[in-house]
Enzyme design. Sequence first.
Site, PDB file in Angstrom:
ATOM      1  N   SER A  55       0.816  -1.216   0.000  1.00 30.14           N
ATOM      2  CA  SER A  55       0.000   0.000   0.000  1.00 30.14           C
ATOM      3  C   SER A  55       0.852   1.269   0.000  1.00 30.14           C
ATOM      4  O   SER A  55       1.995   1.271   0.439  1.00 30.14           O
ATOM      5  CB  SER A  55      -0.926   0.012   1.213  1.00 30.14           C
ATOM      6  OG  SER A  55      -1.753  -1.131   1.215  1.00 30.14           O
TER       7      SER A  55
HETATM    8  N1  SAH Z   1      -1.371  -4.329   3.637  1.00 28.53           N
HETATM    9  C1  SAH Z   1      -0.612  -4.787   2.513  1.00 28.53           C
HETATM   10  C2  SAH Z   1      -1.336  -4.528   1.245  1.00 28.53           C
HETATM   11  C3  SAH Z   1      -1.574  -5.790   0.528  1.00 28.53           C
HETATM   12  S1  SAH Z   1      -2.704  -5.722  -0.827  1.00 28.53           S
HETATM   13  C4  SAH Z   1       0.773  -4.183   2.493  1.00 28.53           C
HETATM   14  O1  SAH Z   1       1.037  -3.233   3.252  1.00 28.53           O
HETATM   15  O2  SAH Z   1       1.610  -4.664   1.755  1.00 28.53           O
HETATM   16  C5  SAH Z   1      -4.038  -6.676  -0.171  1.00 28.53           C
HETATM   17  C6  SAH Z   1      -3.733  -8.087   0.198  1.00 28.53           C
HETATM   18  O3  SAH Z   1      -4.958  -8.700   0.571  1.00 28.53           O
HETATM   19  C7  SAH Z   1      -3.169  -8.956  -0.922  1.00 28.53           C
HETATM   20  O4  SAH Z   1      -1.918  -9.443  -0.527  1.00 28.53           O
HETATM   21  C8  SAH Z   1      -4.200 -10.090  -1.076  1.00 28.53           C
HETATM   22  O5  SAH Z   1      -3.594 -11.347  -1.332  1.00 28.53           O
HETATM   23  C9  SAH Z   1      -4.874 -10.071   0.271  1.00 28.53           C
HETATM   24  N2  SAH Z   1      -6.230 -10.629   0.321  1.00 28.53           N
HETATM   25  C10 SAH Z   1      -7.239 -10.517  -0.560  1.00 28.53           C
HETATM   26  N3  SAH Z   1      -8.342 -11.153  -0.114  1.00 28.53           N
HETATM   27  C11 SAH Z   1      -8.022 -11.687   1.101  1.00 28.53           C
HETATM   28  C12 SAH Z   1      -8.723 -12.473   2.065  1.00 28.53           C
HETATM   29  N4  SAH Z   1     -10.000 -12.840   1.890  1.00 28.53           N
HETATM   30  N5  SAH Z   1      -8.068 -12.835   3.191  1.00 28.53           N
HETATM   31  C13 SAH Z   1      -6.773 -12.481   3.404  1.00 28.53           C
HETATM   32  N6  SAH Z   1      -6.056 -11.747   2.520  1.00 28.53           N
HETATM   33  C14 SAH Z   1      -6.669 -11.350   1.393  1.00 28.53           C
END
Ligand code: SAH
Length: 201
Positions: A55
């Site tokens: 993010s």
């Molecule tokens: N907070 C993260 C941003 C990651 S993007 C950072 O700082 O890097 C969002 C993430 O949510 C992705 O890695 C994706 O794989 C995950 N995701 C999507 N649906 C999900 C679910 N149902 N449960 C857990 N993770 C999920």
Amino acid sequence: MDRDELIARLATRISDERVVAAVASVPRELFVPAELQAAAYNDGPLRIGHGQTISQPTIVARMCELLELRPTDRVLDVGTGSGYHAAVLSRLCEHVWGVELEEQLALRAARSLHAAGIDNVTVLAGDGAAGLPEHAPYDAINVAATASGEIPPALEQQLALNGRLIAPVDDDGGEHLVHIRRLAGGWERTSLDAVRFVPLR
Ligand code: SAH
């Protein structure tokens, strides 16, 4: 942009100084793939593999600010991805439980957090839409993937009294952040800033 420039930029946008200090204390390069190191302190999202992104620092800071964290808080992070957002949250609370659907990302996030010397985050692979009932209730829940229509009810249920949740939601109003506070009589919802996140699956 380098680290100092990023922090200076955040300081003009984020009023909670503790949050700016938390971002400043996390080495973002440890959460960014090797080939994107030069961009580690750009104020934008970056690809981390598996079609997912780390993010944008401003959004991470904004979401942390909206969660009004206290040092004793227990926090759930849904969609832990690279682990960066969880790392910033960890500086502002007692413990973070992170849930990430992609097992490879969950493993890498745990390694990055360890490399950053952070020991109050537990990363688990699994479906965060169901929350993590084993460790509920949470004083704060952070969701980093966009729910379509509504926030999964399991997450709202796992909030402590006076607990706060922040999540991107895509509904009639487009994609935007939603803030929820659990009160004795129910859940208070507020619609906030327009954002863009990957979908919650
Ligand atoms: N907070 C993260 C941003 C990651 S993007 C950072 O700082 O890097 C969002 C993430 O949510 C992705 O890695 C994706 O794989 C995950 N995701 C999507 N649906 C999900 C679910 N149902 N449960 C857990 N993770 C999920």
